[in-house]
Every structure is written in structure tokens, then in C-alpha cells.
Motif scaffolding. Structure first.
Motif, mmCIF file in Angstrom:
data_model
loop_
_atom_site.group_PDB
_atom_site.id
_atom_site.type_symbol
_atom_site.label_atom_id
_atom_site.label_comp_id
_atom_site.label_asym_id
_atom_site.label_seq_id
_atom_site.Cartn_x
_atom_site.Cartn_y
_atom_site.Cartn_z
ATOM 1 N N ARG A 64 -0.167 -12.564 1.406
ATOM 2 C CA ARG A 64 0.483 -12.179 2.655
ATOM 3 C C ARG A 64 1.519 -11.096 2.390
ATOM 4 O O ARG A 64 1.948 -10.887 1.242
ATOM 5 C CB ARG A 64 1.136 -13.385 3.335
ATOM 6 C CG ARG A 64 2.209 -14.071 2.499
ATOM 7 C CD ARG A 64 2.745 -15.315 3.197
ATOM 8 N NE ARG A 64 3.636 -16.085 2.343
ATOM 9 C CZ ARG A 64 4.940 -15.848 2.228
ATOM 10 N NH1 ARG A 64 5.514 -14.859 2.932
ATOM 11 N NH2 ARG A 64 5.684 -16.599 1.421
ATOM 12 N N GLU A 65 1.905 -10.430 3.449
ATOM 13 C CA GLU A 65 2.915 -9.369 3.373
ATOM 14 C C GLU A 65 4.259 -9.936 3.794
ATOM 15 O O GLU A 65 4.350 -10.704 4.750
ATOM 16 C CB GLU A 65 2.493 -8.220 4.295
ATOM 17 C CG GLU A 65 3.231 -6.927 4.082
ATOM 18 C CD GLU A 65 2.612 -5.794 4.896
ATOM 19 O OE1 GLU A 65 3.067 -4.651 4.744
ATOM 20 O OE2 GLU A 65 1.684 -6.058 5.689
ATOM 21 N N ASP A 66 5.307 -9.565 3.082
ATOM 22 C CA ASP A 66 6.655 -10.026 3.418
ATOM 23 C C ASP A 66 7.632 -8.890 3.167
ATOM 24 O O ASP A 66 8.200 -8.763 2.074
ATOM 25 C CB ASP A 66 7.013 -11.264 2.590
ATOM 26 C CG ASP A 66 8.357 -11.866 2.994
ATOM 27 O OD1 ASP A 66 8.890 -11.479 4.053
ATOM 28 O OD2 ASP A 66 8.881 -12.731 2.252
ATOM 29 N N ASP A 68 9.107 -5.742 1.956
ATOM 30 C CA ASP A 68 8.808 -4.791 0.895
ATOM 31 C C ASP A 68 8.011 -5.409 -0.256
ATOM 32 O O ASP A 68 7.899 -4.814 -1.326
ATOM 33 C CB ASP A 68 10.113 -4.202 0.330
ATOM 34 C CG ASP A 68 10.831 -3.329 1.345
ATOM 35 O OD1 ASP A 68 10.149 -2.764 2.226
ATOM 36 O OD2 ASP A 68 12.066 -3.218 1.265
ATOM 37 N N ILE A 70 4.450 -8.068 -1.424
ATOM 38 C CA ILE A 70 3.318 -8.902 -1.075
ATOM 39 C C ILE A 70 3.470 -10.202 -1.853
ATOM 40 O O ILE A 70 4.041 -10.217 -2.953
ATOM 41 C CB ILE A 70 1.961 -8.229 -1.370
ATOM 42 C CG1 ILE A 70 1.802 -7.914 -2.865
ATOM 43 C CG2 ILE A 70 1.781 -6.979 -0.538
ATOM 44 C CD1 ILE A 70 0.395 -7.480 -3.231
ATOM 45 N N MET A 86 -4.542 -5.865 0.754
ATOM 46 C CA MET A 86 -3.114 -5.631 0.513
ATOM 47 C C MET A 86 -2.837 -5.418 -0.975
ATOM 48 O O MET A 86 -1.994 -4.587 -1.336
ATOM 49 C CB MET A 86 -2.297 -6.793 1.060
ATOM 50 C CG MET A 86 -2.106 -6.749 2.558
ATOM 51 S SD MET A 86 -1.001 -8.043 3.167
ATOM 52 C CE MET A 86 -2.058 -9.480 3.021
ATOM 53 N N HIS A 90 -1.061 -2.043 -2.158
ATOM 54 C CA HIS A 90 0.342 -2.128 -2.563
ATOM 55 C C HIS A 90 0.572 -2.549 -4.020
ATOM 56 O O HIS A 90 1.693 -2.429 -4.520
ATOM 57 C CB HIS A 90 1.081 -3.123 -1.661
ATOM 58 C CG HIS A 90 1.040 -2.774 -0.212
ATOM 59 N ND1 HIS A 90 1.522 -1.570 0.285
ATOM 60 C CD2 HIS A 90 0.558 -3.456 0.863
ATOM 61 C CE1 HIS A 90 1.373 -1.542 1.598
ATOM 62 N NE2 HIS A 90 0.779 -2.670 1.969
ATOM 63 N N ARG A 171 5.844 -13.019 -5.992
ATOM 64 C CA ARG A 171 6.280 -11.953 -5.088
ATOM 65 C C ARG A 171 6.246 -10.626 -5.855
ATOM 66 O O ARG A 171 6.908 -10.484 -6.878
ATOM 67 C CB ARG A 171 7.689 -12.221 -4.566
ATOM 68 C CG ARG A 171 7.817 -13.533 -3.768
ATOM 69 C CD ARG A 171 9.232 -13.728 -3.257
ATOM 70 N NE ARG A 171 9.648 -12.614 -2.404
ATOM 71 C CZ ARG A 171 9.397 -12.535 -1.095
ATOM 72 N NH1 ARG A 171 8.726 -13.513 -0.499
ATOM 73 N NH2 ARG A 171 9.812 -11.504 -0.397
ATOM 74 N N LYS A 174 6.187 -3.851 -3.393
ATOM 75 C CA LYS A 174 5.128 -2.910 -3.042
ATOM 76 C C LYS A 174 5.227 -1.640 -3.893
ATOM 77 O O LYS A 174 6.306 -1.046 -4.011
ATOM 78 C CB LYS A 174 5.209 -2.538 -1.562
ATOM 79 C CG LYS A 174 4.823 -3.668 -0.616
ATOM 80 C CD LYS A 174 4.926 -3.210 0.831
ATOM 81 C CE LYS A 174 4.513 -4.318 1.788
ATOM 82 N NZ LYS A 174 4.668 -3.910 3.209
ATOM 83 N N THR A 176 3.189 1.080 -3.196
ATOM 84 C CA THR A 176 2.235 1.786 -2.337
ATOM 85 C C THR A 176 2.104 3.237 -2.785
ATOM 86 O O THR A 176 3.104 3.930 -2.990
ATOM 87 C CB THR A 176 2.704 1.730 -0.876
ATOM 88 O OG1 THR A 176 3.093 0.386 -0.555
ATOM 89 C CG2 THR A 176 1.600 2.184 0.067
#
Length: 284
Positions: A64-66, A68, A70, A86, A90, A171, A174, A176
Motif C-alpha cells: 500500500r501507499e502511505d 512518501d 510504500i 507501486m 517507487h 516501510r 519512495k 520514484t
């Protein structure tokens, strides 16, 4: 061989799993994907009185994304990490490293968190997690706490996990737009890495703006090649500058000598593979 007798518990939530682990005490073992634990049990190198199977804890699976970061659940399989959009966008380094883990059968059953908690210095996910400055979320009777990857790996097969804690998620900040490559050297297909290099790079205008490099099996824990990272920043993304920076790869390492390679050869491999990994990442 047949494992020693043990009691079997299959909790359906993290709270139940933590409770079961606390009740079982230090003689318990936690089963994630089982790709490392089951052979050890069969050879009776471990003889737990209780086996706690996390396979039914659905909340430990998925990406999941949270903000800044993943967040990857500890029970997410290698196969699902490989295919996740994702992760591809990322945290590309995790995806390319996972592509090299064992074989398709293991990747379908083995788990991201299980591999990290096992802490084998030849494992392929430890160096990428370290290079990406990931944080490990641990859960025990007193609640959750977060440990940086730099502090999580303590020694051979030893982590900051306490006997009554579980690794529940990872955690990953990112990265990106960063390019990445994982260069692995082994003697036969699907074998553990003799040495491997995890490299991810952010380039701007033909120069290297940032770089992260992690080394596999160059110590009892994964190692950041910080001297390489520092030598790369601000340099042109060319084969010449990468090769010069890669000469620093073995600095601060303490590889072992064994039947696969001696320490000097591993240090040589670290320099060669770092050059290859970075060149592939930037397309030099």
C-alpha cells in the motif's frame, strides 16, 4: 528426515499471533513462507516446541501507499512484490532484486518479510532494503516499534527482533524515477549469492544526482557502499566515472572466506559487480 514433535498454532490476526508467541516463549518458531525454516526443521537443526503459522493473517499481506513511502506487508510473497505496480514505480530496486530470488516455486511461496527476518547475509533482499533506507515495523506485547534497516541487521541470522516480536511490515521511502539494477554472482543457477550488488541511481542532465549501493554477502550483515555513493554524486553518468567510483566498493567490508571464495576474491567481486550494476542502472 522428520522434524521433532511440536504444537501447531495458526492465528488469524496480528494480535493473536503476538499473543501466541508470548505464550509459547523462546522455544517457538514463526512460520512465514517456510522456504528457509522447513529444511532446518527437517534436519533437526531447530526443534521448537510450538510452530506459529502466519499464513492465515491476511492483514500481513499486500502493498500500500502511505505518503512518501510504500508499505509492504511481511507475508507478501516474492511473486506479488515482483508484479506490484507501486513497487515497480517507487522501489524498482526491490523488484529487480526479487527477480533473482531462487526459482518461481520459491518466489510463489517465500515471503518478503520472512526473507528479511531470516537475515541470511547471502539473501538477496537485505542489501536492497538497506540501500533504500527502509524501516522495519515490529510488533510485540508492548505494541509496535520501528527500526531502521541499518539497525535491524545485527549479525549472521540475527536481527533486532526480540523473542516476543514479529516483523509485520516494511516501510520503503519512495525512490520514484530512480533506475536500478541488482548484479548477482553465483556458481550455479538459483544458488545463494557469493557476492551481489544492489544499485539504484537518480540522474539529472547526464550527471548522477544521488546513488544508493548495497552489498550482499560482504560481511555478517548487508553493507552500504557509502564511499561509492559519495564518489558518484555530481559525476557524469559514464562508464569511466562509474568504474572509478566502483574501486571504493570493498572499503569497510569484512567478507568471510569459505569453500566458495576467499575474502580477497569477494572484495574483487564487489568492485567488479558494483561497476556492472551501476553501468546497467544508468545505461552506461
Amino acid at each position: 528426515m522428520i522434524p521433532s514433535a511440536f504444537d501447531y498454532v495458526a492465528p488469524t490476526s496480528v494480535d493473536d499471533a503476538v499473543r501466541a508467541l508470548a505464550e509459547a516463549g523462546e522455544d517457538a518458531k514463526v512460520l512465514a513462507g517456510g522456504q528457509s525454516l522447513l529444511p532446518v526443521l527437517r534436519m533437526r537443526l531447530a526443534a521448537p516446541t510450538v510452530l506459529i503459522d502466519l499464513g492465515k493473517v491476511a492483514e500481513l499481506r499486500g502493498v500500500r501507499e502511505d505518503g512518501d513511502a510504500i508499505v509492504i506487508g511481511a507475508m507478501t510473497t516474492h511473486y506479488d512484490v515482483q508484479r506490484d505496480a507501486m513497487v515497480h514505480e517507487h522501489a524498482r530496486l526491490l523488484q529487480v532484486a526479487t527477480d533473482t530470488v531462487a526459482d518461481p516455486q520459491v518466489r510463489h511461496r517465500g515471503t518478503f518479510g520472512g526473507s528479511i527476518a531470516h537475515a541470511d547475509p547471502a539473501g538477496d533482499l537485505l542489501a536492497p532494503v538497506l540501500a533504500l533506507d527502509a524501516e522495519l515495523v515490529l510488533c510485540g506485547p508492548d505494541g509496535r516499534r520501528t527500526v531502521s534497516a541499518a539497525d535491524f541487521f545485527v549479525d549472521y541470522f540475527t536481527t533486532a527482533l526480540r523473542p516476543d516480536e514479529l516483523l509485520v511490515e516494511v516501510r520503503v521511502p519512495k525512490h520514484t524515477g530512480w533506475s536500478a539494477h541488482y548484479e548477482k554472482f553465483n556458481r550455479v543457477a538459483q544458488a545463494w549469492s557469493i557476492v551481489a550488488v544492489a544499485a539504484t541511481v537518480r540522474a539529472e542532465g547526464g550527471s548522477i544526482a544521488e546513488a544508493r549501493v548495497g552489498l550482499t554477502n560482504m560481511s555478517s550483515v548487508p553493507v552500504r557502499a557509502t564511499a561509492v555513493e559519495q564518489a558518484l554524486v555530481g559525476q557524469p553518468a559514464t562508464a569511466e566515472s562509474i568504474k572509478a567510483a566502483a574501486e571504493h566498493a570493498a572499503e569497510g567490508t569484512s567478507p568471510s572466506s569459505d569453500g566458495n571464495a576467499d575474502a580477497a576474491y569477494r572484495q574483487h567481486l564487489a568492485r567488479v559487480l558494483t561497476s556492472r550494476a551501476l553501468s546497467a542502472a544508468v545505461g552506461a
